[in-house]
Design a protein around this motif. Structure first.
Motif, PDB file in Angstrom:
ATOM      1  N   MET A  20       0.913  -1.281   0.292  1.00 24.71           N
ATOM      2  CA  MET A  20      -0.139   0.021  -0.165  1.00 24.71           C
ATOM      3  C   MET A  20       0.802   1.153   0.060  1.00 24.71           C
ATOM      4  SD  MET A  20      -3.049  -1.015  -0.327  1.00 24.71           S
ATOM      5  CE  MET A  20      -3.632   0.883  -0.378  1.00 24.71           C
ATOM      6  N   GLN A  21       2.016   1.175   0.628  1.00 20.94           N
ATOM      7  CA  GLN A  21       2.705   2.345   0.567  1.00 20.94           C
ATOM      8  C   GLN A  21       3.289   2.632  -1.022  1.00 20.94           C
ATOM      9  OE1 GLN A  21       5.684   0.976   3.583  1.00 20.94           O
ATOM     10  NE2 GLN A  21       5.038   2.362   4.953  1.00 20.94           N
ATOM     11  N   LYS A  22       3.610   1.566  -1.693  1.00 28.40           N
ATOM     12  CA  LYS A  22       4.071   1.726  -2.954  1.00 28.40           C
ATOM     13  C   LYS A  22       2.971   2.464  -3.900  1.00 28.40           C
ATOM     14  CE  LYS A  22       7.353   1.186  -5.981  1.00 28.40           C
ATOM     15  NZ  LYS A  22       8.523   1.949  -6.046  1.00 28.40           N
ATOM     16  N   VAL A  23       1.765   1.873  -3.615  1.00 26.84           N
ATOM     17  CA  VAL A  23       0.522   2.261  -4.169  1.00 26.84           C
ATOM     18  C   VAL A  23       0.220   3.878  -3.748  1.00 26.84           C
ATOM     19  CG1 VAL A  23      -2.002   1.962  -4.516  1.00 26.84           C
ATOM     20  CG2 VAL A  23      -0.625  -0.274  -4.631  1.00 26.84           C
ATOM     21  N   GLN A  24       0.450   3.972  -2.684  1.00 21.24           N
ATOM     22  CA  GLN A  24       0.134   5.420  -2.394  1.00 21.24           C
ATOM     23  C   GLN A  24       1.245   6.399  -2.930  1.00 21.24           C
ATOM     24  OE1 GLN A  24       1.907   7.667  -0.091  1.00 21.24           O
ATOM     25  NE2 GLN A  24       0.304   9.344  -0.294  1.00 21.24           N
ATOM     26  N   GLN A  25       2.367   5.883  -3.099  1.00 27.29           N
ATOM     27  CA  GLN A  25       3.395   6.920  -3.588  1.00 27.29           C
ATOM     28  C   GLN A  25       3.309   6.825  -5.144  1.00 27.29           C
ATOM     29  OE1 GLN A  25       5.976   8.957  -1.769  1.00 27.29           O
ATOM     30  NE2 GLN A  25       4.017   8.701  -1.092  1.00 27.29           N
ATOM     31  N   ASN A  26       2.493   5.985  -5.870  1.00 28.73           N
ATOM     32  CA  ASN A  26       2.320   5.989  -7.368  1.00 28.73           C
ATOM     33  C   ASN A  26       1.201   6.468  -7.468  1.00 28.73           C
ATOM     34  OD1 ASN A  26       4.819   5.072  -8.055  1.00 28.73           O
ATOM     35  ND2 ASN A  26       4.343   2.996  -7.720  1.00 28.73           N
ATOM     36  N   SER A  27       0.239   6.961  -6.631  1.00 27.19           N
ATOM     37  CA  SER A  27      -1.114   7.384  -6.788  1.00 27.19           C
ATOM     38  C   SER A  27      -1.036   9.173  -7.276  1.00 27.19           C
ATOM     39  CB  SER A  27      -1.925   7.287  -5.659  1.00 27.19           C
ATOM     40  OG  SER A  27      -1.649   8.144  -4.634  1.00 27.19           O
ATOM     41  N   ALA A  28      -2.216   9.503  -7.483  1.00 29.42           N
ATOM     42  CA  ALA A  28      -2.203  10.887  -7.796  1.00 29.42           C
ATOM     43  C   ALA A  28      -1.811  11.854  -6.607  1.00 29.42           C
ATOM     44  CB  ALA A  28      -3.649  11.357  -8.212  1.00 29.42           C
ATOM     45  N   TYR A  29      -1.632  11.380  -5.459  1.00 23.83           N
ATOM     46  CA  TYR A  29      -1.475  12.189  -4.179  1.00 23.83           C
ATOM     47  C   TYR A  29      -0.317  11.772  -3.412  1.00 23.83           C
ATOM     48  CZ  TYR A  29      -6.308  12.967  -5.412  1.00 23.83           C
ATOM     49  OH  TYR A  29      -7.497  13.257  -5.950  1.00 23.83           O
ATOM     50  N   PRO A  30       0.958  11.684  -4.222  1.00 24.81           N
ATOM     51  CA  PRO A  30       2.023  11.108  -3.378  1.00 24.81           C
ATOM     52  C   PRO A  30       2.499  11.889  -2.165  1.00 24.81           C
ATOM     53  CG  PRO A  30       2.680  11.999  -5.381  1.00 24.81           C
ATOM     54  CD  PRO A  30       1.278  11.989  -5.437  1.00 24.81           C
ATOM     55  N   ASP A  31       1.934  13.370  -2.402  1.00 25.92           N
ATOM     56  CA  ASP A  31       2.658  14.336  -0.973  1.00 25.92           C
ATOM     57  C   ASP A  31       1.968  14.105  -0.014  1.00 25.92           C
ATOM     58  OD1 ASP A  31       4.323  15.340  -2.944  1.00 25.92           O
ATOM     59  OD2 ASP A  31       2.869  16.668  -3.590  1.00 25.92           O
ATOM     60  N   GLU A  32       1.058  13.210   0.168  1.00 27.33           N
ATOM     61  CA  GLU A  32       0.014  13.027   1.319  1.00 27.33           C
ATOM     62  C   GLU A  32       0.491  11.836   2.263  1.00 27.33           C
ATOM     63  OE1 GLU A  32      -4.078  13.145   0.589  1.00 27.33           O
ATOM     64  OE2 GLU A  32      -4.047  15.028  -0.689  1.00 27.33           O
ATOM     65  N   LYS A  33       1.850  11.704   2.323  1.00 25.73           N
ATOM     66  CA  LYS A  33       2.343  10.527   2.862  1.00 25.73           C
ATOM     67  C   LYS A  33       2.275  10.606   4.512  1.00 25.73           C
ATOM     68  CE  LYS A  33       6.720  12.263   1.164  1.00 25.73           C
ATOM     69  NZ  LYS A  33       6.189  12.492  -0.200  1.00 25.73           N
ATOM     70  N   VAL A  34       2.317  11.791   5.151  1.00 28.24           N
ATOM     71  CA  VAL A  34       2.138  12.102   6.393  1.00 28.24           C
ATOM     72  C   VAL A  34       0.608  11.617   6.791  1.00 28.24           C
ATOM     73  CG1 VAL A  34       2.104  13.779   8.280  1.00 28.24           C
ATOM     74  CG2 VAL A  34       3.864  13.689   6.835  1.00 28.24           C
ATOM     75  N   GLY A  35      -0.192  12.131   6.061  1.00 25.74           N
ATOM     76  CA  GLY A  35      -1.756  11.609   6.367  1.00 25.74           C
ATOM     77  C   GLY A  35      -1.713  10.270   6.196  1.00 25.74           C
ATOM     78  N   PHE A  36      -1.154   9.790   5.271  1.00 22.05           N
ATOM     79  CA  PHE A  36      -1.310   8.240   4.985  1.00 22.05           C
ATOM     80  C   PHE A  36      -0.687   7.470   6.098  1.00 22.05           C
ATOM     81  CE2 PHE A  36       0.984   4.360   3.324  1.00 22.05           C
ATOM     82  CZ  PHE A  36      -0.333   3.684   2.955  1.00 22.05           C
ATOM     83  N   THR A  37       0.470   7.687   6.553  1.00 19.43           N
ATOM     84  CA  THR A  37       1.254   6.915   7.604  1.00 19.43           C
ATOM     85  C   THR A  37       0.287   7.394   8.999  1.00 19.43           C
ATOM     86  OG1 THR A  37       3.400   7.321   6.530  1.00 19.43           O
ATOM     87  CG2 THR A  37       3.170   6.565   8.966  1.00 19.43           C
ATOM     88  N   PHE A  38      -0.195   8.426   9.120  1.00 20.52           N
ATOM     89  CA  PHE A  38      -0.871   8.656  10.188  1.00 20.52           C
ATOM     90  C   PHE A  38      -2.333   7.901  10.367  1.00 20.52           C
ATOM     91  CE2 PHE A  38      -4.473  10.851  12.869  1.00 20.52           C
ATOM     92  CZ  PHE A  38      -3.681  10.939  13.863  1.00 20.52           C
ATOM     93  N   LEU A  39      -3.113   7.933   9.233  1.00 21.95           N
ATOM     94  CA  LEU A  39      -4.165   6.996   9.088  1.00 21.95           C
ATOM     95  C   LEU A  39      -3.982   5.440   9.234  1.00 21.95           C
ATOM     96  CD1 LEU A  39      -7.273   7.268   8.660  1.00 21.95           C
ATOM     97  CD2 LEU A  39      -6.840   6.975   6.185  1.00 21.95           C
ATOM     98  N   SER A  40      -2.957   5.215   8.773  1.00 16.53           N
ATOM     99  CA  SER A  40      -2.531   3.673   8.794  1.00 16.53           C
ATOM    100  C   SER A  40      -2.179   3.243  10.202  1.00 16.53           C
ATOM    101  CB  SER A  40      -1.207   3.363   8.041  1.00 16.53           C
ATOM    102  OG  SER A  40      -1.482   3.751   6.662  1.00 16.53           O
ATOM    103  N   PHE A  41      -1.360   4.089  11.018  1.00 15.03           N
ATOM    104  CA  PHE A  41      -1.152   3.762  12.501  1.00 15.03           C
ATOM    105  C   PHE A  41      -2.257   3.952  13.275  1.00 15.03           C
ATOM    106  CE2 PHE A  41       3.059   3.348  10.739  1.00 15.03           C
ATOM    107  CZ  PHE A  41       3.491   2.061  11.635  1.00 15.03           C
ATOM    108  N   ALA A  42      -3.180   5.011  12.990  1.00 13.36           N
ATOM    109  CA  ALA A  42      -4.415   5.407  13.741  1.00 13.36           C
ATOM    110  C   ALA A  42      -5.242   3.854  13.710  1.00 13.36           C
ATOM    111  CB  ALA A  42      -5.120   6.489  13.172  1.00 13.36           C
ATOM    112  N   VAL A  43      -5.433   3.391  12.382  1.00 15.57           N
ATOM    113  CA  VAL A  43      -6.493   2.317  12.314  1.00 15.57           C
ATOM    114  C   VAL A  43      -5.691   1.020  13.274  1.00 15.57           C
ATOM    115  CG1 VAL A  43      -7.233   0.642  10.711  1.00 15.57           C
ATOM    116  CG2 VAL A  43      -7.427   3.080  10.176  1.00 15.57           C
ATOM    117  N   ALA A  44      -4.132   0.998  13.011  1.00 17.36           N
ATOM    118  CA  ALA A  44      -3.500  -0.122  13.687  1.00 17.36           C
ATOM    119  C   ALA A  44      -3.826  -0.064  15.143  1.00 17.36           C
ATOM    120  CB  ALA A  44      -1.993  -0.201  13.183  1.00 17.36           C
TER     121      ALA A  44
END
Length: 137
Positions: free
Chosen positions: A16-40
């Motif tokens: 999913m990290q690779k998919v997120q970085q290749n998506s239209a929103y690669p600059d939103e990595k902090v939000g992606f990581t925060f949301l991932s760890f919030a769910v975990a």
């Protein structure tokens, strides 16, 4: 079963990290990581609450160290997400995984005074060579 689920989720996070970085929103990595760890964290907390009975307070020494480890792991995964978008998967994931094993060996020797056998030295050397060959290949 929880270990198998954790293993699959860990591998899935890398994908999913690779998919997120290749998506239209690669600059939103902090939000992606925060949301991932919030769910975990929420899933872990639910498992903690419904797991075996706890006699100690919720925020005992073990819980606090677990929170610290979680924060450190989140920072590592933010860096992981950044690098997953910049490096080839064929290079990044093997280097990351072999590097983790080698670092664990070194920390075991330094922190826990583990004895080093000839087999350990051979494996360490092969790991270093493997990382070198992957990065130049």
């Amino acid at each position: 079963l929880p270990l198998i689920v954790a293993m699959l989720c860990s591998g899935g996070l890398g994908i999913m990290q690779k998919v997120q970085q290749n998506s239209a929103y690669p600059d939103e990595k902090v939000g992606f990581t925060f949301l991932s760890f919030a769910v975990a964290s929420i899933c872990s907390f639910i498992c903690f609450c419904f797991g075996h009975k706890q006699e100690n307070k919720l925020l005992d020494k073990k819980s606090l160290s677990g929170i610290g480890i979680g924060v450190a792991f989140a920072c590592c995964n933010l860096l992981n997400t950044i690098l997953a978008g910049r490096l080839s998967s064929a290079v990044f994931f093997p280097v990351l995984n072999v590097g983790t094993i080698l670092l664990s060996l070194v920390l075991g020797i330094l922190c826990f005074k583990e004895r080093v056998s000839k087999k350990d030295i051979l494996i360490f050397g092969l790991g270093v060579v493997a990382i070198f060959l992957i990065t130049i290949g």
